[in-house]
Design a protein around this motif. Structure first.
Motif, PDB file in Angstrom:
ATOM      1  N   HIS A 131      50.189  23.324  49.798  1.00 60.29           N
ATOM      2  CA  HIS A 131      50.305  23.293  48.337  1.00 60.29           C
ATOM      3  C   HIS A 131      48.958  23.591  47.679  1.00 60.29           C
ATOM      4  N   HIS A 132      47.889  23.098  48.283  1.00 60.12           N
ATOM      5  CA  HIS A 132      46.550  23.377  47.759  1.00 60.12           C
ATOM      6  C   HIS A 132      46.222  24.858  47.878  1.00 60.12           C
ATOM      7  N   GLU A 133      46.551  25.446  49.016  1.00 56.19           N
ATOM      8  CA  GLU A 133      46.276  26.869  49.213  1.00 56.19           C
ATOM      9  C   GLU A 133      47.035  27.725  48.204  1.00 56.19           C
ATOM     10  N   LEU A 134      48.277  27.377  47.948  1.00 57.34           N
ATOM     11  CA  LEU A 134      49.079  28.132  46.972  1.00 57.34           C
ATOM     12  C   LEU A 134      48.531  27.953  45.562  1.00 57.34           C
ATOM     13  N   ALA A 135      48.035  26.738  45.262  1.00 56.84           N
ATOM     14  CA  ALA A 135      47.494  26.468  43.927  1.00 56.84           C
ATOM     15  C   ALA A 135      46.229  27.282  43.669  1.00 56.84           C
ATOM     16  N   ILE A 136      45.321  27.334  44.649  1.00 58.86           N
ATOM     17  CA  ILE A 136      44.088  28.085  44.424  1.00 58.86           C
ATOM     18  C   ILE A 136      44.360  29.588  44.438  1.00 58.86           C
ATOM     19  N   LEU A 137      45.371  30.018  45.167  1.00 58.16           N
ATOM     20  CA  LEU A 137      45.771  31.422  45.110  1.00 58.16           C
ATOM     21  C   LEU A 137      46.290  31.764  43.718  1.00 58.16           C
ATOM     22  N   ALA A 138      47.123  30.890  43.160  1.00 58.41           N
ATOM     23  CA  ALA A 138      47.679  31.127  41.826  1.00 58.41           C
ATOM     24  C   ALA A 138      46.580  31.175  40.772  1.00 58.41           C
ATOM     25  N   LEU A 139      45.601  30.277  40.876  1.00 52.23           N
ATOM     26  CA  LEU A 139      44.494  30.277  39.916  1.00 52.23           C
ATOM     27  C   LEU A 139      43.652  31.548  40.049  1.00 52.23           C
ATOM     28  N   GLY A 140      43.453  32.000  41.275  1.00 52.83           N
ATOM     29  CA  GLY A 140      42.707  33.231  41.479  1.00 52.83           C
ATOM     30  C   GLY A 140      43.415  34.429  40.869  1.00 52.83           C
ATOM     31  N   LEU A 141      44.732  34.510  41.071  1.00 50.51           N
ATOM     32  CA  LEU A 141      45.510  35.611  40.490  1.00 50.51           C
ATOM     33  C   LEU A 141      45.511  35.530  38.966  1.00 50.51           C
ATOM     34  N   LEU A 142      45.529  34.314  38.428  1.00 49.29           N
ATOM     35  CA  LEU A 142      45.478  34.152  36.973  1.00 49.29           C
ATOM     36  C   LEU A 142      44.154  34.684  36.418  1.00 49.29           C
ATOM     37  N   LEU A 143      43.047  34.394  37.098  1.00 44.32           N
ATOM     38  CA  LEU A 143      41.758  34.908  36.651  1.00 44.32           C
ATOM     39  C   LEU A 143      41.707  36.430  36.722  1.00 44.32           C
ATOM     40  N   VAL A 144      42.279  36.988  37.777  1.00 43.68           N
ATOM     41  CA  VAL A 144      42.335  38.454  37.892  1.00 43.68           C
ATOM     42  C   VAL A 144      43.098  39.040  36.708  1.00 43.68           C
ATOM     43  N   ALA A 145      44.226  38.425  36.359  1.00 45.83           N
ATOM     44  CA  ALA A 145      45.033  38.923  35.239  1.00 45.83           C
ATOM     45  C   ALA A 145      44.295  38.785  33.913  1.00 45.83           C
ATOM     46  N   LEU A 146      43.603  37.662  33.718  1.00 42.13           N
ATOM     47  CA  LEU A 146      42.906  37.428  32.451  1.00 42.13           C
ATOM     48  C   LEU A 146      41.689  38.341  32.278  1.00 42.13           C
ATOM     49  N   LEU A 147      41.063  38.726  33.393  1.00 42.32           N
ATOM     50  CA  LEU A 147      39.806  39.473  33.306  1.00 42.32           C
ATOM     51  C   LEU A 147      39.929  40.910  33.788  1.00 42.32           C
ATOM     52  N   TRP A 148      41.141  41.393  33.887  1.00 39.01           N
ATOM     53  CA  TRP A 148      41.340  42.766  34.354  1.00 39.01           C
ATOM     54  C   TRP A 148      40.615  43.742  33.416  1.00 39.01           C
ATOM     55  N   ASP A 149      39.687  44.503  33.965  1.00 37.46           N
ATOM     56  CA  ASP A 149      38.900  45.493  33.211  1.00 37.46           C
ATOM     57  C   ASP A 149      37.997  44.869  32.144  1.00 37.46           C
ATOM     58  N   ALA A 150      37.785  43.563  32.172  1.00 37.52           N
ATOM     59  CA  ALA A 150      36.913  42.917  31.188  1.00 37.52           C
ATOM     60  C   ALA A 150      35.452  43.157  31.554  1.00 37.52           C
ATOM     61  N   PRO A 151      34.578  43.322  30.565  1.00 37.69           N
ATOM     62  CA  PRO A 151      33.147  43.530  30.856  1.00 37.69           C
ATOM     63  C   PRO A 151      32.480  42.322  31.535  1.00 37.69           C
ATOM     64  N   ASN A 152      32.907  41.112  31.173  1.00 33.12           N
ATOM     65  CA  ASN A 152      32.312  39.895  31.735  1.00 33.12           C
ATOM     66  C   ASN A 152      33.289  39.285  32.740  1.00 33.12           C
ATOM     67  N   GLN A 153      33.012  39.502  34.021  1.00 28.44           N
ATOM     68  CA  GLN A 153      33.877  38.975  35.082  1.00 28.44           C
ATOM     69  C   GLN A 153      33.139  37.944  35.948  1.00 28.44           C
ATOM     70  N   VAL A 154      32.138  37.315  35.372  1.00 29.02           N
ATOM     71  CA  VAL A 154      31.347  36.342  36.132  1.00 29.02           C
ATOM     72  C   VAL A 154      32.219  35.187  36.623  1.00 29.02           C
ATOM     73  N   ALA A 155      33.142  34.706  35.786  1.00 25.58           N
ATOM     74  CA  ALA A 155      34.011  33.595  36.192  1.00 25.58           C
ATOM     75  C   ALA A 155      34.846  33.982  37.409  1.00 25.58           C
ATOM     76  N   LEU A 156      35.400  35.191  37.397  1.00 23.87           N
ATOM     77  CA  LEU A 156      36.209  35.652  38.527  1.00 23.87           C
ATOM     78  C   LEU A 156      35.367  35.789  39.784  1.00 23.87           C
ATOM     79  N   HIS A 157      34.203  36.393  39.675  1.00 27.37           N
ATOM     80  CA  HIS A 157      33.345  36.571  40.851  1.00 27.37           C
ATOM     81  C   HIS A 157      32.880  35.225  41.407  1.00 27.37           C
ATOM     82  N   THR A 158      32.592  34.285  40.526  1.00 30.76           N
ATOM     83  CA  THR A 158      32.207  32.935  40.955  1.00 30.76           C
ATOM     84  C   THR A 158      33.346  32.281  41.733  1.00 30.76           C
ATOM     85  N   TYR A 159      34.543  32.372  41.182  1.00 24.80           N
ATOM     86  CA  TYR A 159      35.708  31.780  41.826  1.00 24.80           C
ATOM     87  C   TYR A 159      35.970  32.425  43.186  1.00 24.80           C
ATOM     88  N   LEU A 160      35.828  33.743  43.262  1.00 24.24           N
ATOM     89  CA  LEU A 160      36.092  34.445  44.516  1.00 24.24           C
ATOM     90  C   LEU A 160      35.102  34.044  45.603  1.00 24.24           C
TER      91      LEU A 160
END
Length: 271
Positions: free
Chosen positions: A113-142
């Motif tokens: 359940h933890h693995e699925l939760a962090i996967l979902a959060l990662g995909l959410l960040l990808v969706a929120l920051l797709w093509d965004a100039p500031n992707q520091v949050a996504l890179h930090t999370y990854l």
């Protein structure tokens, strides 16, 4: 030079203080865990709002804030896991004598359940920051995600310092899936890949503009800390004291690896 030193100091502080704080919260009475999780969920909501608000901001302050938002998103999963509220469908120790796929599936069920939760959060960040100039949050999370997965697998395959004394009583069963070894086949790959990633990020930040220098240095520092944490797994030294104020006064009961998983082979031929 200062534009590189300050991000490093900030990343080190967030890494050390955040890790110790999570462990400290985990030592509170279990009746407090739902309140802790409620606070973490509120912080998650604020972090996701910040991710969206900062998406088009390429100032130095936005790099720092994006880094903090990425850490807060990651912290939600860590708190959920360590409090035992987001773990897996199984809370059973490793079956005696289990090896191969039987052991792997049993281990996966304890954290699914933890693995699925962090996967979902990662995909959410990808969706929120797709093509965004500031992707520091996504890179930090990854970075946190990839290197934590690497650490988990290294501990599963076998490491010298397993950190079982840091497990709270309600997660003591996880230690039965650990192996104590002086080396495993994945460790050199993890260290090499992580070190190369640090070098690439440092090179990217050198001579870059203010935002790029700050963002690359923040992520590079976090990756370097993750590599150092990997070395902690194998060094013949007790290093849990780095977070002494955030750990229990004594190791919880029944957290030792199962006897059949305590080995001394220098290079394992199988997981």
């Amino acid at each position: 030079m200062l534009q590189h030193i300050l991000p490093v100091l900030f990343a080190v502080f967030v890494w050390w203080f955040g890790t110790a704080l999570v462990f400290l919260l985990d030592q509170l009475p279990r009746r407090s865990f739902r309140w802790t999780m409620a606070g973490a969920t509120a912080a998650l909501g604020g972090a996701l709002y910040g991710v969206v608000a900062l998406a088009d901001d390429v100032s130095v302050s936005a790099a720092y804030l994006g880094f903090a938002c990425g850490v807060l998103v990651w912290a939600w999963g860590e708190i959920g896991f360590l409090t035992g509220l987001v773990t897996g469908p199984s809370r059973k120790p490793c079956p005696p004598g289990a090896e191969g796929w039987v052991r792997f599936i049993a281990a996966l069920r304890t954290i699914l359940h933890h693995e699925l939760a962090i996967l979902a959060l990662g995909l959410l960040l990808v969706a929120l920051l797709w093509d965004a100039p500031n992707q520091v949050a996504l890179h930090t999370y990854l970075v946190l995600w990839v290197m934590r997965q690497s650490a988990k697998i290294n501990i599963y395959l076998g490491a010298r310092n397993l950190g079982e004394s840091m497990l709270p009583p309600h997660l003591a069963h996880l230690a039965s899936y650990f192996r104590r070894r002086t080396m495993n086949a994945l460790f050199p790959v993890s260290i090499t890949a992580g070190t190369v990633a640090v070098a690439v990020l440092v090179q990217r930040g050198l001579g870059a503009g203010d935002f790029e220098a700050a963002s690359s240095t923040l992520v590079a520092a976090l990756m370097a800390l993750a590599v150092i944490e990997h070395w902690f797994l194998m060094l013949p030294l007790p290093l849990d004291g780095l977070w002494t104020w955030g750990r229990p006064g004594q190791a919880p009961a029944n957290t030792a690896p199962c006897p059949q998983h305590v080995e001394t082979a220098r290079l394992p031929s199988r997981p």
